[in-house]
Design a protein around this motif. Structure first.
Motif, PDB file in Angstrom:
ATOM      1  N   SER A 159      -7.465   2.253  -1.427  1.00  0.00           N
ATOM      2  CA  SER A 159      -7.314   2.978  -2.505  1.00  0.00           C
ATOM      3  C   SER A 159      -8.253   4.125  -2.449  1.00  0.00           C
ATOM      4  O   SER A 159      -9.192   4.142  -1.666  1.00  0.00           O
ATOM      5  CB  SER A 159      -7.462   2.356  -3.816  1.00  0.00           C
ATOM      6  N   TYR A 179      -6.396   5.199  -7.179  1.00  0.00           N
ATOM      7  CA  TYR A 179      -5.117   4.993  -6.642  1.00  0.00           C
ATOM      8  C   TYR A 179      -4.698   4.478  -5.389  1.00  0.00           C
ATOM      9  O   TYR A 179      -5.471   5.035  -4.589  1.00  0.00           O
ATOM     10  CB  TYR A 179      -4.380   6.439  -6.747  1.00  0.00           C
ATOM     11  N   LEU A 202       0.480   8.365 -17.416  1.00  0.00           N
ATOM     12  CA  LEU A 202       0.290   7.289 -18.536  1.00  0.00           C
ATOM     13  C   LEU A 202       0.569   8.107 -19.889  1.00  0.00           C
ATOM     14  O   LEU A 202      -0.008   9.029 -20.165  1.00  0.00           O
ATOM     15  CB  LEU A 202      -1.198   6.590 -18.629  1.00  0.00           C
ATOM     16  N   VAL A 216      -5.694  10.971 -18.950  1.00  0.00           N
ATOM     17  CA  VAL A 216      -6.480  11.896 -18.344  1.00  0.00           C
ATOM     18  C   VAL A 216      -6.044  12.467 -16.887  1.00  0.00           C
ATOM     19  O   VAL A 216      -5.765  13.420 -16.506  1.00  0.00           O
ATOM     20  CB  VAL A 216      -8.187  11.684 -18.520  1.00  0.00           C
ATOM     21  N   ALA A 260       3.033   1.499  -4.038  1.00  0.00           N
ATOM     22  CA  ALA A 260       2.434   2.510  -3.229  1.00  0.00           C
ATOM     23  C   ALA A 260       2.004   1.770  -1.645  1.00  0.00           C
ATOM     24  O   ALA A 260       2.183   2.269  -0.563  1.00  0.00           O
ATOM     25  CB  ALA A 260       1.442   2.991  -3.892  1.00  0.00           C
ATOM     26  N   GLU A 401      -3.561  -7.162  -6.082  1.00  0.00           N
ATOM     27  CA  GLU A 401      -4.151  -5.981  -6.702  1.00  0.00           C
ATOM     28  C   GLU A 401      -3.249  -5.536  -8.146  1.00  0.00           C
ATOM     29  O   GLU A 401      -2.233  -5.118  -7.813  1.00  0.00           O
ATOM     30  CB  GLU A 401      -4.192  -5.070  -5.889  1.00  0.00           C
TER      31      GLU A 401
HETATM   32  P1  FAD Z   1      -6.898   7.380 -19.434  1.00  0.00           P
HETATM   33  O1  FAD Z   1      -6.944   8.528 -19.984  1.00  0.00           O
HETATM   34  O2  FAD Z   1      -8.001   6.901 -18.550  1.00  0.00           O
HETATM   35  O3  FAD Z   1      -6.537   6.185 -20.342  1.00  0.00           O
HETATM   36  C1  FAD Z   1      -6.493   4.788 -19.808  1.00  0.00           C
HETATM   37  C2  FAD Z   1      -6.842   3.993 -21.381  1.00  0.00           C
HETATM   38  O4  FAD Z   1      -5.990   4.433 -22.349  1.00  0.00           O
HETATM   39  C3  FAD Z   1      -6.922   2.912 -20.900  1.00  0.00           C
HETATM   40  O5  FAD Z   1      -8.113   2.367 -20.751  1.00  0.00           O
HETATM   41  C4  FAD Z   1      -6.598   2.170 -22.547  1.00  0.00           C
HETATM   42  O6  FAD Z   1      -7.618   2.029 -23.246  1.00  0.00           O
HETATM   43  C5  FAD Z   1      -5.621   3.241 -23.220  1.00  0.00           C
HETATM   44  N1  FAD Z   1      -4.485   2.782 -23.145  1.00  0.00           N
HETATM   45  C6  FAD Z   1      -3.414   2.847 -21.992  1.00  0.00           C
HETATM   46  N2  FAD Z   1      -2.227   2.401 -22.340  1.00  0.00           N
HETATM   47  C7  FAD Z   1      -2.190   1.944 -23.608  1.00  0.00           C
HETATM   48  C8  FAD Z   1      -1.594   1.532 -24.606  1.00  0.00           C
HETATM   49  N3  FAD Z   1      -0.281   1.192 -24.308  1.00  0.00           N
HETATM   50  N4  FAD Z   1      -1.850   1.440 -25.808  1.00  0.00           N
HETATM   51  C9  FAD Z   1      -3.268   1.775 -26.224  1.00  0.00           C
HETATM   52  N5  FAD Z   1      -3.914   2.165 -25.280  1.00  0.00           N
HETATM   53  C10 FAD Z   1      -3.635   2.226 -24.229  1.00  0.00           C
HETATM   54  N6  FAD Z   1      -2.126   4.126 -11.066  1.00  0.00           N
HETATM   55  C11 FAD Z   1      -0.988   4.696 -10.549  1.00  0.00           C
HETATM   56  O7  FAD Z   1      -0.331   5.423 -11.313  1.00  0.00           O
HETATM   57  N7  FAD Z   1      -0.474   4.551  -9.153  1.00  0.00           N
HETATM   58  C12 FAD Z   1      -1.368   3.892  -8.662  1.00  0.00           C
HETATM   59  O8  FAD Z   1      -1.085   3.483  -7.246  1.00  0.00           O
HETATM   60  C13 FAD Z   1      -2.659   3.103  -9.053  1.00  0.00           C
HETATM   61  N8  FAD Z   1      -3.205   2.243  -8.218  1.00  0.00           N
HETATM   62  C14 FAD Z   1      -4.283   1.661  -8.863  1.00  0.00           C
HETATM   63  C15 FAD Z   1      -5.162   0.764  -7.846  1.00  0.00           C
HETATM   64  C16 FAD Z   1      -6.177   0.257  -8.570  1.00  0.00           C
HETATM   65  C17 FAD Z   1      -7.111  -0.584  -7.554  1.00  0.00           C
HETATM   66  C18 FAD Z   1      -6.641   0.269  -9.813  1.00  0.00           C
HETATM   67  C19 FAD Z   1      -7.881  -0.318 -10.585  1.00  0.00           C
HETATM   68  C20 FAD Z   1      -6.087   1.292 -10.781  1.00  0.00           C
HETATM   69  C21 FAD Z   1      -4.717   1.886 -10.057  1.00  0.00           C
HETATM   70  N9  FAD Z   1      -3.950   2.562 -10.844  1.00  0.00           N
HETATM   71  C22 FAD Z   1      -2.820   3.203 -10.318  1.00  0.00           C
HETATM   72  C23 FAD Z   1      -4.359   2.872 -12.347  1.00  0.00           C
HETATM   73  C24 FAD Z   1      -5.340   4.242 -12.420  1.00  0.00           C
HETATM   74  O9  FAD Z   1      -6.450   3.993 -11.881  1.00  0.00           O
HETATM   75  C25 FAD Z   1      -5.485   4.713 -13.816  1.00  0.00           C
HETATM   76  O10 FAD Z   1      -6.117   3.960 -14.730  1.00  0.00           O
HETATM   77  C26 FAD Z   1      -4.227   5.251 -14.550  1.00  0.00           C
HETATM   78  O11 FAD Z   1      -3.648   6.541 -13.888  1.00  0.00           O
HETATM   79  C27 FAD Z   1      -4.531   5.890 -16.005  1.00  0.00           C
HETATM   80  O12 FAD Z   1      -5.665   6.777 -15.891  1.00  0.00           O
HETATM   81  P2  FAD Z   1      -5.749   7.949 -16.915  1.00  0.00           P
HETATM   82  O13 FAD Z   1      -6.866   8.883 -16.415  1.00  0.00           O
HETATM   83  O14 FAD Z   1      -4.301   8.763 -16.732  1.00  0.00           O
HETATM   84  O15 FAD Z   1      -5.776   7.210 -18.256  1.00  0.00           O
END
Ligand code: FAD
Length: 403
Positions: A159, A179, A202, A216, A260, A401
């Motif tokens: 990742s 990611y 998201l 974010v 992915a 994972e």
């Molecule tokens: P943030 O702004 O950080 O928001 C996330 C937070 O929103 C969560 O922690 C939670 O508190 C809240 N939340 C989320 N959903 C809900 C809900 N339904 N109801 C209420 N609260 C909620 N993502 C991909 O798209 N593609 C990938 O290939 C990928 N690979 C990953 C690999 C690994 C090893 C890991 C750990 C994660 C991976 N992810 C992947 C997820 C990615 O890292 C992020 O977590 C994701 O994109 C969300 O980040 P963000 O900054 O957009 O959301």
């Protein structure tokens, strides 16, 4: 043609396996199996792939215990590239337990954290393309980044960290998000100069305020204009590495963006082989992708995946679980665990081959239903799935994972 995933795999079906059986020799039950007995009292039985389960049950009924299973190639038992021995004369000296899959050297050359958050790599976004077709749910983008400057390199299954621009609500710089890498180590252009990600935006409704909230980092990436320079860290992760063995079987279970790393594997196995990008890796095993998505337009990389399947029908199989379009046996939505349950006997047979590695990637929690389906199948052969899975994990044959 591949939607139902019913395509039979002729390569897997015609394979033979050698069971080493303990506990039957002394009591004369061996005559029921008609197999050679070696000095230790253990015996060997050659079993075709499609009879593996029946034979297991028969052996258990007779009171025998299977201590190892190995594929038979030609008239030799495959032994991870080390000296192979013939089925009839296998002395057991070079034998290994069935779950001992591969040496650990691979892990040593795995790059980790070449770039850390304090000094990230600044990679320009080269392209940002929508992967969800019309009528699908949400937004998932395929993003490619330039790695041509600096020292970043990675392996399939790792990742990359992304640090979004701006600050959190406490005024601190945003933390990195991980990611999974969707490209092979050579990148989508096979020039070792790029890395690609598959990012779902998201979007959810805040349970208290009922406001729509956008993630974010995923929003930052999904809306990104090509040319933007992005803070990248990593690579990280050793859980999802592909085995070096080109004869390994690879079971891949994905939901959503969990595809992915599997895209990276499949490109390495098939696409790059066509371009001779990996002279030391010519995939000859069997790859099976079980892919869960909500709707047909959400099948990420659909055309490319199906083109590969059409071209390599003996080595690659796709099974879709399309939750909002297909029904499971009970009439409910078709999730990945229902497909696993449907194919449990075949999967279980394949999983018992010590050359088979199973990978699960995608939504957190998806592994529970998969576990339940495989546990039920394993119990039919009197095998405790938890214990078996733990042994597989220990021997690098079970990889999860989820996020
Ligand atoms: P943030 O702004 O950080 O928001 C996330 C937070 O929103 C969560 O922690 C939670 O508190 C809240 N939340 C989320 N959903 C809900 C809900 N339904 N109801 C209420 N609260 C909620 N993502 C991909 O798209 N593609 C990938 O290939 C990928 N690979 C990953 C690999 C690994 C090893 C890991 C750990 C994660 C991976 N992810 C992947 C997820 C990615 O890292 C992020 O977590 C994701 O994109 C969300 O980040 P963000 O900054 O957009 O959301």
């Amino acid at each position: 043609p591949s939607i139902s995933g019913v395509k039979a795999n002729s390569t897997a079906n015609s394979r033979l396996y050698v069971y080493e059986i303990e506990g039957l020799g002394q009591n004369g039950e061996a005559s029921n199996l008609n197999v050679p007995i070696r000095r230790s009292g253990n015996m060997f039985l050659t079993v075709p792939y499609n009879r593996m389960n029946q034979e297991m049950k028969r052996i258990a009924k007779l009171g025998g215990k299977i201590v190892s299973i190995r594929p038979l190639v030609g008239d030799t038992i495959e032994n991870n590239g080390s000296a192979a021995s013939t089925a009839q004369s296998a002395s057991g000296d070079t034998d290994r337990p069935m779950t001992q899959a591969k040496p650990k050297e691979q892990k040593k050359k795995v790059p980790v954290n070449i770039y850390k958050p304090k000094e990230p790599y600044m990679g320009a976004c080269l392209s940002n393309d929508e992967l969800v077709a019309e009528g699908g749910i949400g937004t998932v983008r395929h993003l490619k980044f330039d790695l041509s400057e600096g020292d970043m390199y990675y392996l399939e299954g790792q990742s990359i960290g992304v640090i979004p621009e701006g600050e959190d609500e406490k005024g601190r710089p945003h933390k990195l998000r991980l990611y999974s890498i969707a490209s092979t180590r050579h990148g989508d252009d096979v020039d070792d100069k790029t890395v690609s990600l598959c990012v779902r935006q998201l979007v959810y409704e805040d349970p208290e305020t009922e406001e729509t909230v956008k993630g974010v980092c995923s929003t930052y990436l999904c809306n990104m204009e090509p040319g933007t320079k992005v803070k990248l860290t990593g690579p990280v992760g050793k859980e999802m590495l592909l085995p070096d063995d080109p004869n390994a079987n690879i079971i891949m279970m994905a939901t959503g963006t969990g595809i992915a790393p599997f895209r990276a594997y499949l490109w390495r196995m098939f696409k790059e082989a066509e371009r001779q990008a990996n002279p030391d890796y010519r995939f000859k095993g069997f790859a099976w992708l079980i892919f869960g998505i909500p709707k047909t337009p959400n099948i990420l990389y659909k055309e490319e995946l199906e083109a590969l399947q059409a071209k390599y029908p003996d080595n690659f199989r796709i099974t879709y679980a399309i939750s909002r379009e297909q029904k499971n046996e009970e009439g409910g939505r078709m999730y990945i665990q229902h497909r696993v349950a449907e194919h449990a006997e075949e999967l279980w047979n394949l999983i018992q081959d010590e050359k088979t590695h199973t990978y699960i990637c995608g939504l957190k929690g998806m592994e529970d239903g998969i576990d339940a389906a495989l546990a039920e199948q394993a119990s039919k052969s009197d095998v405790d799935w938890e214990e078996y899975r733990r042994a597989m994990k220990k021997n690098d044959r079970w990889h999860v994972e989820t996020y």
